[in-house]
Design a protein around this motif. Structure first.
Motif, PDB file in Angstrom:
ATOM      1  N   ALA A 167       0.811  -1.210   0.000  1.00  0.00           N
ATOM      2  CA  ALA A 167       0.000   0.000   0.000  1.00  0.00           C
ATOM      3  C   ALA A 167       0.844   1.259   0.000  1.00  0.00           C
ATOM      4  CB  ALA A 167      -0.927  -0.007   1.217  1.00  0.00           C
ATOM      5  N   ASP A 168       2.127   1.139   0.346  1.00  0.00           N
ATOM      6  CA  ASP A 168       3.014   2.310   0.363  1.00  0.00           C
ATOM      7  C   ASP A 168       3.850   2.425  -0.905  1.00  0.00           C
ATOM      8  OD1 ASP A 168       4.685   0.138   0.703  1.00  0.00           O
ATOM      9  OD2 ASP A 168       5.762   0.946   2.438  1.00  0.00           O
ATOM     10  N   SER A 169       3.509   1.673  -1.938  1.00  0.00           N
ATOM     11  CA  SER A 169       4.314   1.684  -3.162  1.00  0.00           C
ATOM     12  C   SER A 169       4.095   2.965  -3.959  1.00  0.00           C
ATOM     13  CB  SER A 169       3.977   0.476  -4.032  1.00  0.00           C
ATOM     14  OG  SER A 169       2.701   0.634  -4.626  1.00  0.00           O
ATOM     15  N   PHE A 170       5.063   3.298  -4.793  1.00  0.00           N
ATOM     16  CA  PHE A 170       4.969   4.454  -5.683  1.00  0.00           C
ATOM     17  C   PHE A 170       3.730   4.334  -6.571  1.00  0.00           C
ATOM     18  CE2 PHE A 170       6.023   7.272  -9.170  1.00  0.00           C
ATOM     19  CZ  PHE A 170       6.796   8.269  -8.601  1.00  0.00           C
ATOM     20  N   GLU A 171       3.482   3.134  -7.069  1.00  0.00           N
ATOM     21  CA  GLU A 171       2.344   2.947  -7.960  1.00  0.00           C
ATOM     22  C   GLU A 171       1.021   3.119  -7.214  1.00  0.00           C
ATOM     23  OE1 GLU A 171       1.944  -0.871  -9.832  1.00  0.00           O
ATOM     24  OE2 GLU A 171       0.830  -0.002 -11.505  1.00  0.00           O
ATOM     25  N   ALA A 172       0.911   2.560  -6.022  1.00  0.00           N
ATOM     26  CA  ALA A 172      -0.346   2.639  -5.281  1.00  0.00           C
ATOM     27  C   ALA A 172      -0.654   4.067  -4.855  1.00  0.00           C
ATOM     28  CB  ALA A 172      -0.278   1.726  -4.050  1.00  0.00           C
ATOM     29  N   LEU A 173       0.366   4.812  -4.449  1.00  0.00           N
ATOM     30  CA  LEU A 173       0.142   6.149  -3.897  1.00  0.00           C
ATOM     31  C   LEU A 173       0.230   7.265  -4.928  1.00  0.00           C
ATOM     32  CD1 LEU A 173       2.140   5.849  -0.547  1.00  0.00           C
ATOM     33  CD2 LEU A 173      -0.344   5.861  -0.831  1.00  0.00           C
ATOM     34  N   LEU A 174       1.029   7.068  -5.993  1.00  0.00           N
ATOM     35  CA  LEU A 174       1.323   8.190  -6.883  1.00  0.00           C
ATOM     36  C   LEU A 174       1.030   7.927  -8.348  1.00  0.00           C
ATOM     37  CD1 LEU A 174       4.720   9.409  -5.318  1.00  0.00           C
ATOM     38  CD2 LEU A 174       2.405  10.207  -4.814  1.00  0.00           C
ATOM     39  N   SER A 175       1.599   6.889  -8.919  1.00  0.00           N
ATOM     40  CA  SER A 175       1.568   6.760 -10.380  1.00  0.00           C
ATOM     41  C   SER A 175       0.476   5.854 -10.910  1.00  0.00           C
ATOM     42  CB  SER A 175       2.922   6.251 -10.891  1.00  0.00           C
ATOM     43  OG  SER A 175       3.161   4.917 -10.445  1.00  0.00           O
ATOM     44  N   GLY A 176      -0.200   5.089 -10.033  1.00  0.00           N
ATOM     45  CA  GLY A 176      -1.218   4.162 -10.510  1.00  0.00           C
ATOM     46  C   GLY A 176      -2.580   4.795 -10.728  1.00  0.00           C
ATOM     47  N   PRO A 177      -3.191   5.375  -9.688  1.00  0.00           N
ATOM     48  CA  PRO A 177      -4.533   5.969  -9.856  1.00  0.00           C
ATOM     49  C   PRO A 177      -4.513   7.138 -10.843  1.00  0.00           C
ATOM     50  CG  PRO A 177      -3.988   5.656  -7.527  1.00  0.00           C
ATOM     51  CD  PRO A 177      -2.731   5.427  -8.293  1.00  0.00           C
ATOM     52  N   ALA A 178      -5.581   7.295 -11.584  1.00  0.00           N
ATOM     53  CA  ALA A 178      -5.674   8.382 -12.569  1.00  0.00           C
ATOM     54  C   ALA A 178      -6.085   9.671 -11.869  1.00  0.00           C
ATOM     55  CB  ALA A 178      -6.664   8.008 -13.668  1.00  0.00           C
TER      56      ALA A 178
END
Length: 547
Positions: A167-178
């Motif tokens: 849940a603290d990944s770059f993708e989960a927090l920043l680059s994944g959600p639109a």
């Protein structure tokens, strides 16, 4: 955070009048790239650590910057908040800076070699709110290290893990959600855009006071240097820039991250230095320009010569960080077919001097170049009087690219009322106005382009129960320029050897690159009548000139 960048405002009017400051931020330059060349290659990032290759066009890069900016805002980041990152060269670092610039936040890039000792000071001093680190890089657990420091960092709200899967990944927090399509996105992304004189970068430099200093830069101080640098080297949007020097260092940040955005040029990033892979990248991507310290040039010239496979697109290799041996210039020129340009600069200024593309090859090995437009230099004696050409003195720099000051330490800014910055280096000018660095009045060793904080290493060694006296000096190295040697006087009856020194400094969580590679144990060290250790005599001992 209140940034005390006191050196910016007093020189604004003159810098604008002289057209050295352009009053444009990275947001302006990125917008121009999206407008003029939306589908052109913007960024290619090779990760040898993970085996991945990531590509962005200008349109894609801007969209990702918006997305990550929105993600940061959801983590509570806004104008003048500090986001620290200990990332290798890669798309995460580039996008993170562009995202911070959307919000008016300040990026604090940190070298991946730093460990607990360096990070605990820097992150606390910067009052970092969000820190972005790799899960693993070169086998080291950066995320685990930072978690171990978290309790001592009350300002730190979030740790974001690049390459993580939680849940603290770059993708989960920043680059994944639109995030960029959220209803409030337009308002957030336009609300806090920084001005050209706002602090946009906080970068630490190893000093001689025992603690690093936080160098503050604005868009105007950074881009005033990059514009002049690119114009001198005749770089344009048609160029392809390879950056394998760390982007957490000013070299990589200014000329591998910012300069391609300024030019609309294709940036190619490499996270781990592998000269054979760099040569292949140059051929595959049509790289025309790269820069690095002497070891990078040595290695690249060697592998190209040994392979017999040329790199015909490469036009310029700019080498900085240490003097370039004449024989290396000749070998590199022959192997690479590129112009070898020498340069000198500092974190506080960016590049100060370079040789010119039309200069003779000899200039690159015998000088560090002449000042860039917007830069003035003086060589002065102990009374601050100018010395004649050919004589060595203290180097002062007054430049459009001079930094805004040291965070929370304006008393150390080293800049007088007329704007002259004391570099702490010794140098001389020849009759043509070309500079040669002759030594350092600061007690710093430059190993492969990286400053070693000598006083800090000495202080730690003094704490060892077996050490009575210690002095660290440089000795020459063909590949790295300099390495560090520790002279130690042990306490009576207590043994001390190389293994003991290395184990002790590792236990203090010091960066491995700062640990001296040679140890000389002596019964006494040469000293003045007042007891000050004479380091020049220790250097002579290493050269075999004295015993």
């Amino acid at each position: 955070m209140d940034f005390d960048a006191v050196l910016i405002a007093p020189r604004r009017a003159a810098s604008i009048a002289a057209r050295h400051w352009h009053d444009r931020t990275v947001n302006d330059y990125l917008a121009a790239c999206v407008r003029d060349r939306p589908d052109a290659p913007a960024l290619t990032a090779l990760s040898l650590d993970s085996g991945s290759m990531t590509r962005f066009t200008w349109r894609e890069l801007a969209r990702m910057a918006d997305r990550v900016a929105m993600g940061l805002s959801r983590l509570g980041i806004g104008a003048q908040d500090v986001v620290s990152c200990q990332l290798p060269n890669g798309w995460h670092l580039t996008v993170l800076y562009l995202a911070c610039s959307r919000l008016g936040a300040v990026l604090n890039p940190l070298m991946p070699i730093f460990r607990e000792r360096e990070l605990s000071f820097m992150l606390a001093h910067a009052q970092c709110k969000v820190a972005v680190v790799p899960q693993l890089f070169r086998g080291f657990g950066h995320a685990q290290m930072l978690q171990g420091l978290r309790e001592a960092l009350p300002a730190l709200r979030h740790i974001v893990v690049a390459g993580g899967d939680g849940a603290d990944s770059f993708e989960a927090l920043l680059s994944g959600p639109a995030w960029e399509y959220e209803p409030d996105a337009a308002n957030i992304l336009l609300r806090s855009c920084p001005g050209p004189d706002d602090v946009t970068q906080l970068i630490y430099t190893s000093g001689t006071t025992g603690e690093p200093k936080g160098v503050m830069h604005s868009a105007n101080t950074l881009f005033s240097n990059i514009v002049a640098y690119a114009e001198r080297l005749r770089l344009t949007s048609d160029d392809v820039v390879l950056m394998a020097s760390p982007m957490a260092h000013q070299t990589g940040f200014m000329y591998g991250l910012l300069m391609p955005v300024l030019l609309g040029a294709h940036a190619v990033l490499q996270d781990i230095w592998d000269p054979a892979r760099a040569a292949a990248l140059i051929r595959e991507e049509g790289v025309t320009f790269t820069m690095g310290s002497t070891p990078f040039l040595t290695d690249l010239a060697r592998v190209v010569a040994e392979s017999g496979t040329p790199v015909p697109s490469l036009r310029i290799f700019l080498c900085a960080g240490a003097p370039i041996p004449g024989a290396l210039v000749e070998r590199a020129r022959e192997a690479l077919g590129a112009k070898i340009v020498s340069a000198w600069g500092m974190t506080e200024n960016g590049a100060v001097t370079t040789t010119l593309p039309d200069d003779s090859d000899e200039r690159a090995s015998t000088t560090d170049g002449c000042p860039l437009p917007g830069v003035e230099i003086r060589i002065v004696d102990g009374t601050d009087a100018d010395v004649p050409p050919g004589e060595t003195g203290r180097l002062l720099v007054r430049a459009c690219s001079n930094f805004g000051g040291y965070l929370k330490r304006p008393q150390l800014n080293g800049t007088d009322a007329d704007g002259w910055f004391d570099t702490g280096d010794l140098a001389r000018l020849d009759a043509s106005g070309y500079l040669r660095i002759a030594g350092r009045s600061k007690d710093v060793i430059i190993r492969g382009g990286e400053n070693i904080p000598v006083l800090e290493v000495e202080t730690l060694l003094y704490r060892h129960p077996a050490v009575s006296q210690v002095a660290i000096v440089a000795y020459p190295d063909e590949r790295l320029g300099e390495r560090a040697c520790a002279f130690v006087v042990p306490r009576a009856g207590q043994p001390f050897d190389q293994a003991a020194m290395v184990d002790w400094l590792k236990a203090q969580k010091m960066a491995l690159q700062y640990i001296p590679e040679k140890l000389v144990v002596r019964d006494a060290l040469p000293a003045t009548p007042a007891g000050k250790i004479q380091k020049f005599r220790l250097r002579e001992m290493l050269r075999g000139d004295a015993s």
